[in-house]
Design an enzyme around this catalytic site. Structure first.
Site, PDB file in Angstrom:
ATOM      1  N   TRP A 149       0.820  -1.886  -0.525  1.00 57.36           N
ATOM      2  CA  TRP A 149      -0.328   0.088   0.247  1.00 57.36           C
ATOM      3  C   TRP A 149       1.185   1.822   0.104  1.00 57.36           C
ATOM      4  O   TRP A 149      -0.238   2.625  -0.204  1.00 57.36           O
ATOM      5  CB  TRP A 149      -0.822   0.737   1.034  1.00 57.36           C
ATOM      6  CG  TRP A 149      -2.450  -0.938   1.148  1.00 57.36           C
ATOM      7  CD1 TRP A 149      -2.140  -2.445   0.004  1.00 57.36           C
ATOM      8  CD2 TRP A 149      -2.724  -1.536   2.252  1.00 57.36           C
ATOM      9  NE1 TRP A 149      -3.663  -3.082   0.138  1.00 57.36           N
ATOM     10  CE2 TRP A 149      -3.233  -1.923   1.378  1.00 57.36           C
ATOM     11  CE3 TRP A 149      -3.448  -0.226   3.329  1.00 57.36           C
ATOM     12  CZ2 TRP A 149      -4.772  -2.840   2.320  1.00 57.36           C
ATOM     13  CZ3 TRP A 149      -4.786  -1.231   4.347  1.00 57.36           C
ATOM     14  CH2 TRP A 149      -5.832  -2.470   3.872  1.00 57.36           C
ATOM     15  N   HIS A 159      13.107  -1.959  -0.840  1.00 59.28           N
ATOM     16  CA  HIS A 159      12.202  -1.444  -2.007  1.00 59.28           C
ATOM     17  C   HIS A 159      12.638  -0.668  -2.634  1.00 59.28           C
ATOM     18  O   HIS A 159      13.316   0.220  -2.086  1.00 59.28           O
ATOM     19  CB  HIS A 159      10.691  -1.347  -1.595  1.00 59.28           C
ATOM     20  CG  HIS A 159       9.310  -0.502  -2.666  1.00 59.28           C
ATOM     21  ND1 HIS A 159      10.222  -0.099  -3.046  1.00 59.28           N
ATOM     22  CD2 HIS A 159       8.343  -2.102  -2.806  1.00 59.28           C
ATOM     23  CE1 HIS A 159       8.922   0.161  -4.407  1.00 59.28           C
ATOM     24  NE2 HIS A 159       8.103  -0.957  -3.492  1.00 59.28           N
ATOM     25  N   GLU A 182      11.192  -6.186  -9.350  1.00 59.62           N
ATOM     26  CA  GLU A 182      11.047  -4.226  -9.322  1.00 59.62           C
ATOM     27  C   GLU A 182      11.234  -3.977 -10.374  1.00 59.62           C
ATOM     28  O   GLU A 182      12.671  -3.356  -9.732  1.00 59.62           O
ATOM     29  CB  GLU A 182      10.387  -4.474  -8.295  1.00 59.62           C
ATOM     30  CG  GLU A 182       9.456  -4.953  -7.000  1.00 59.62           C
ATOM     31  CD  GLU A 182       8.432  -4.317  -6.561  1.00 59.62           C
ATOM     32  OE1 GLU A 182       6.773  -4.421  -6.589  1.00 59.62           O
ATOM     33  OE2 GLU A 182       8.767  -3.205  -6.581  1.00 59.62           O
ATOM     34  N   GLY A 230       4.995   1.959 -11.064  1.00 69.09           N
ATOM     35  CA  GLY A 230       3.366   3.669 -10.940  1.00 69.09           C
ATOM     36  C   GLY A 230       3.632   3.389 -12.709  1.00 69.09           C
ATOM     37  O   GLY A 230       3.168   5.260 -12.478  1.00 69.09           O
ATOM     38  N   GLY A 269       1.684  -2.177  -6.405  1.00 71.26           N
ATOM     39  CA  GLY A 269       1.399  -1.300  -5.465  1.00 71.26           C
ATOM     40  C   GLY A 269      -0.383  -0.646  -5.688  1.00 71.26           C
ATOM     41  O   GLY A 269      -0.866  -0.962  -5.261  1.00 71.26           O
ATOM     42  N   GLY A 270      -0.198   0.149  -6.690  1.00 75.29           N
ATOM     43  CA  GLY A 270      -1.183   1.049  -7.080  1.00 75.29           C
ATOM     44  C   GLY A 270      -2.207   0.008  -7.137  1.00 75.29           C
ATOM     45  O   GLY A 270      -3.305   0.458  -6.482  1.00 75.29           O
TER      46      GLY A 270
HETATM   47  P1  13P Z   1       2.888  -0.311  -8.819  1.00 72.13           P
HETATM   48  O1  13P Z   1       1.980  -1.836  -8.841  1.00 72.13           O
HETATM   49  O2  13P Z   1       1.592   0.534  -9.023  1.00 72.13           O
HETATM   50  O3  13P Z   1       4.058  -0.445  -9.870  1.00 72.13           O
HETATM   51  O4  13P Z   1       3.853  -0.266  -7.701  1.00 72.13           O
HETATM   52  C1  13P Z   1       4.261  -2.106  -8.272  1.00 72.13           C
HETATM   53  C2  13P Z   1       5.376  -1.552  -6.625  1.00 72.13           C
HETATM   54  O5  13P Z   1       6.280  -0.977  -6.786  1.00 72.13           O
HETATM   55  C3  13P Z   1       5.009  -2.480  -4.860  1.00 72.13           C
HETATM   56  O6  13P Z   1       5.973  -2.958  -4.556  1.00 72.13           O
END
Ligand code: 13P
Length: 251
Positions: free
Chosen positions: A12, A99, A169, A175, A234-235
């Site tokens: 989140w 992260h 990632e 994002g 994430g989002g």
């Molecule tokens: P998004 O799914 O918003 O691209 O973010 C990925 C993320 O950083 C999860 O840790």
């Protein structure tokens, strides 16, 4: 090959006041979090302020709880920091470490990420260790080298599969709505598993998550790639219906 139960984890990030977090956690728990509702394991990682509150909401559901970061030390004069034991005490079973937003915003090195992963595991948490190349490194064709270096530097030697998850990632995919091609994701994950085998005999059983712009429309194709054992979202994890749709996309 060792059986690896897919894991769909929601990060989140720095989002959500109490009411938002409670509403979101409740919605997830009552939908895909009903025991047996989906074949994968589910996890939400709310901001630290909400971990204890959300732990209560998730009782009786099959949704697990994680933190987003921890300090490498057990306790002490570290104003503003939170130890792995504190997260465990608040109800978390997992913690994200390394992260890219921590690596960038707080200058965290591989050595610091390693220390955090070790602290997490010592406290009884499963560490979700994040790695991934920047856009410049991707464009320069350095992705696999970067992953090798980050694995060598931030994954504990002899890491046990039950206490270790690695999340790939690509920084440029976070994002942005952009993702690597499926072939690139598969190649990166195969490479990660090969490199992990240099650090632990458990490499075949460690779950590898893909993260970066995972959404309901691309989850199914990504989740069925070899060596992809789930997603770090994430989002889309902030929207209960999207997180549920991603969870239902698990093969
Ligand atoms: P998004 O799914 O918003 O691209 O973010 C990925 C993320 O950083 C999860 O840790």
């Amino acid at each position: 090959m060792a059986a690896r139960r897919p894991l769909i984890a929601g990060n989140w990030k720095m989002n959500g006041l109490k009411l938002d977090g409670l509403t979101l956690a409740q919605a997830v728990a009552q939908d895909v979090g009903k025991p047996g509702a989906v074949g994968c394991e589910l996890l939400v990682c709310p901001p630290a302020t909400l971990v204890m509150t959300i732990a209560h909401v998730l009782v009786g559901s099959s949704v697990g709880l994680g933190g987003q970061d921890c300090h490498a030390k057990v306790s002490g004069a570290h104003t503003g920091d939170i130890s792995a034991a504190m997260l465990r005490d608040a109800g978390a079973a997992y913690v994200i470490v390394g992260h890219s937003e921590r690596r960038t915003d707080h200058g965290e090195s591989d050595a610091q990420v390693l220390a955090k992963a070790q602290a997490a595991q010592a406290a009884g948490l499963t560490a979700i260790i994040c790695i991934g190349e920047t856009e410049a490194q991707y464009v320069a064709g350095q992705t696999l080298d970067v992953l090798s270096r980050q694995i060598a530097g931030s994954v504990p030697d002899g890491a046990k599969a039950a206490a270790t998850v690695v999340a790939y990632e690509p920084v440029w995919a976070i994002g942005t709505g952009r993702t690597p091609t499926n072939d690139e994701i598969a190649a990166a994950h195969a490479h990660i598993r090969k490199e992990l085998a240099k650090r632990t005999a458990d490499a075949a059983a460690v779950r590898l998550l893909y993260g970066g712009s995972v959404k309901p429309s691309n989850a199914a194709e990504i989740l069925r790639l070899p060596d992809v054992d789930g997603a770090l979202v994430g989002g889309a994890s902030l929207i209960a219906a999207d997180f549920a749709a991603i969870a239902r996309s698990c093969p």
